[in-house]
Design a protein around this motif. Sequence first.
Motif, PDB file in Angstrom:
ATOM      1  N   UNK A 291       1.693   8.393  -3.311  1.00  0.00           N
ATOM      2  CA  UNK A 291       1.087   9.010  -4.491  1.00  0.00           C
ATOM      3  C   UNK A 291      -0.037   9.894  -3.984  1.00  0.00           C
ATOM      4  N   UNK A 292      -0.850   9.531  -3.041  1.00  0.00           N
ATOM      5  CA  UNK A 292      -1.848  10.362  -2.430  1.00  0.00           C
ATOM      6  C   UNK A 292      -1.260  11.555  -1.845  1.00  0.00           C
ATOM      7  N   UNK A 293      -0.117  11.678  -1.045  1.00  0.00           N
ATOM      8  CA  UNK A 293       0.582  12.255  -0.270  1.00  0.00           C
ATOM      9  C   UNK A 293       1.186  13.337  -1.533  1.00  0.00           C
TER      10      UNK A 293
ATOM     11  N   UNK B 247       0.863  -1.073   0.005  1.00  0.00           N
ATOM     12  CA  UNK B 247      -0.080   0.060  -0.102  1.00  0.00           C
ATOM     13  C   UNK B 247       0.791   1.344   0.033  1.00  0.00           C
ATOM     14  N   UNK B 248       2.077   1.173   0.379  1.00  0.00           N
ATOM     15  CA  UNK B 248       2.885   2.350   0.588  1.00  0.00           C
ATOM     16  C   UNK B 248       3.077   3.159  -0.784  1.00  0.00           C
ATOM     17  N   UNK B 249       3.236   2.599  -1.952  1.00  0.00           N
ATOM     18  CA  UNK B 249       3.190   3.582  -3.211  1.00  0.00           C
ATOM     19  C   UNK B 249       1.998   4.282  -3.407  1.00  0.00           C
TER      20      UNK B 249
END
Length: 149
Positions: A144-146, A138-140
């Motif tokens: 991307x959201x950040x 989920x980190x990518x």
Amino acid sequence: MDEITRRATGVEELAAELQLVVGRIARSVRQAHAVGNVALSELSVLSRLDREGPDSPGSLAESERVRPQAMAATLANLEQRGLVSRRQHAGDGRRVVIAVTDAGRALLADRRSESVQRIAAALDTEFTPAERHTMLAVLPLLDRLAERL
């Protein structure tokens, strides 16, 4: 299906749950220690300078999404404590460039080390290898959201 999944069925619900969970994580990490008594905004600037290299105050203000006056105050505090340095731009002597100092890098390393150790301990004791793999996947998406916010 867990409680969060049941509640977060639409985009707005997902956004609300994500804001809540990420906020709780950030608060827990921040409250766990006070390395050098540095504000979150100051840590963000130090981290950006460490990661991306020297930059102008105006560009930093834009990147951090704050007013130039607020960035000037942040940089003044960091400079007063020796965590950043200010120098003339090599190509344009009228411009100023801000860089993180060795003391600033040391403070970041201390803070990261303590935070990372705390998070690693929680991940190791509270989550299965499969759950950790799911978080890693989920980190990518979170990154991307950040970048889009």
